[in-house]
Design an enzyme around this catalytic site. Structure first.
Site: not given
Ligand SMILES: NC(=O)c1ccc[n+]([C@@H]2O[C@H](COP(=O)([O-])OP(=O)(O)OC[C@H]3O[C@@H](n4cnc5c(N)ncnc54)[C@H](O)[C@@H]3O)[C@@H](O)[C@H]2O)c1
Length: 442
Positions: A258, A347, A383
């Site tokens: 991670d 984001y 995607t």
């Protein structure tokens, strides 16, 4: 999720209907080969020495008046009067550029010049972006600003922009410097290490891609491996099986990690004893909500993966000397970080932060470590992430660009491969959108 509209407009009735209704007319992009030769034009008096560099691209000179690639060297445009030569050069040929063709304008950085030259050179930016918006038929238009009379420094960039690899890159302004500080041990010119083989430029190099078990990251790992790199496919432990399968396919290795782990940098360094030549920060997540509904967890998880993790691992790897001289760091931003996007304050902030990191670190990483640092900013890419977007928003995302369609992961991957190229040492601190000239924030 297949783009049915793009398939429909490729049929005769589809073309007829969409034209009658004034709807977008996307042309299928040329991702395999360009359909025609090269036309080299000049506006103003240029000292760039471009001809030998263009000759090395292997593109044949256009002979039938149907070029697939047009290069306009406008580095010699020093005042507004000389802009007339830009018009005179391109006006007669633009209609004949083949479907999916390329127009590249070369200029100089306006800041370096007196205000008349600066005005004329800045004008090239508005010109290029406008032509990109009107040229249609899957054709792209980009501006490359070169510093000094150094066409060799721009060779990898010209090869990229004049190839199918740049199918989804349009309306961009890319600055090419002189690569000061770059290691120049092999065949070198102006600090640029030219590969022995332009097809396998990453042979003998090690590349690590984060978030590479699927999506864009998987395409990046595949593209870099296809260019000869030994790839390390990094992804979270939950995706270990997928990462291992991807690595096996590519003859590379998997690293279950991670990227937000405090010791992620140290563990990467331990996994690549010979050091990294290419580091691609691709791992990223979204946790969308409008700010009024966004809890602290949604905020911090996105900031942590997309930005803090990138900063921490980059710092640790550079400090440990684990990125080799001549190395390349490429981070993944997003057009949401440049334009902003409703429901994505977390984001958008994280991806804008990536841009800040790249611009600030780039000159110091080059001077101190001989490493370039750049970013790609993808737009709408087909995607799993974008397949989950509601239909109308997905359609808007696809059509609201000059190319009127989504890009593919391979478009981002090939752009990253250009930035990772050994001959791209003069490309540093750039943020290149891979968005088909999206109207968002453009
Ligand atoms: N798809 C698009 O249209 C688009 C547009 C702009 C930017 N991007 C950016 O491109 C990158 C890739 O996007 P994608 O669409 O392929 O996403 P994706 O969700 O398909 O893949 C992301 C990968 O990153 C991995 N990952 C997530 N958190 C991680 C962590 N903490 N450590 C290690 N790995 C982690 C995931 O397991 C996954 O394999 C992201 O940074 C994304 O923000 C995508």
């Amino acid at each position: 999720m297949a783009d049915r509209y793009l398939s429909f407009t490729g049929t005769a009735p589809g073309r007829f209907l969409t034209r009658r209704l004034g709807l977008p007319q996307p042309a299928p992009l040329r991702r395999d080969a360009l359909d025609g030769g090269l036309l080299h034009l000049t506006a103003g008096k240029s000292d760039l020495g471009l001809a030998p560099v263009l000759a090395r691209t292997g593109l044949a000179a256009d002979e039938n008046g149907r070029p697939a690639a047009v290069v306009l060297d406008a580095t010699g445009v020093r005042d507004v009067d000389a802009l007339a030569e830009v018009h005179a050069a391109l006006h007669p040929v633009v209609r004949s550029v083949t479907t999916g063709g390329r127009v590249v304008v070369l200029g100089t950085p306006p800041e370096a010049a007196d205000h008349h030259q600066a005005a004329a050179q800045q004008a090239l930016e508005g010109f290029t972006r406008s032509l990109g918006k009107e040229i249609g038929r899957g054709r792209t238009v980009n501006l490359v600003r070169v510093t000094g009379a150094d066409a060799v420094a721009a060779e990898s960039t010209l090869r990229f922009l004049l190839s199918p690899a740049s199918a989804f890159v349009s309306g961009q302004v890319i600055e090419v410097g002189t690569a000061a500080g770059e290691a120049t041990d092999a065949a070198a010119d102006g600090g640029i290490t030219a590969p022995d083989d332009w097809e396998l430029p990453l042979a003998g190099r090690t590349a690590l891609v984060t978030g590479a078990a699927r999506g864009i990251g998987a395409a990046v790992a595949e593209t870099l491996a296809g260019q000869g790199a030994q790839v390390v496919v990094l992804d979270v432990p939950q995706a270990e099986d997928e990462a291992r399968r991807a690595a096996e396919r590519l003859g590379g290795t998997a690293l279950a990690l991670d990227i937000t782990a405090a010791d992620a940098g140290e563990r990467i360094a331990a996994a690549v004893p010979g050091g990294l030549d290419v580091l691609v920060h691709n791992a990223g997540i979204t946790r969308d909500r409008r700010l009024v509904n966004m809890d602290a967890d949604r905020w911090s998880s996105v900031l942590d993966v997309n930005l803090a993790g990138v900063l921490r691992t980059t710092d640790a790897l550079l400090a440990a000397g684990a990125v080799n001289r001549g190395g390349r760091i490429v981070a993944t931003a997003s057009i949401a970080g440049l334009a902003g996007n409703a429901g994505q304050t977390n984001y958008g902030a994280s991806k804008a932060g990536v841009v800040g990191l790249v611009r600030s670190l780039a000159p110091r990483a080059l001077a101190g470590h001989g490493v370039t640092v750049n970013a790609v900013a993808p737009g709408f890419i087909e995607t799993r992430m974008t397949a989950a977007v509601p239909l109308l928003i997905r359609e808007a995302g696809r059509r609201m660009s000059s190319l009127a369609q989504g890009g593919l992961p391979v478009d981002v991957a090939r752009t990253i491969a250009w930035l990772a190229h050994p001959a791209s040492g003069a490309v540093n601190g750039q943020v290149v959108r891979v968005c088909g000239q999206s109207l968002l924030g453009a």
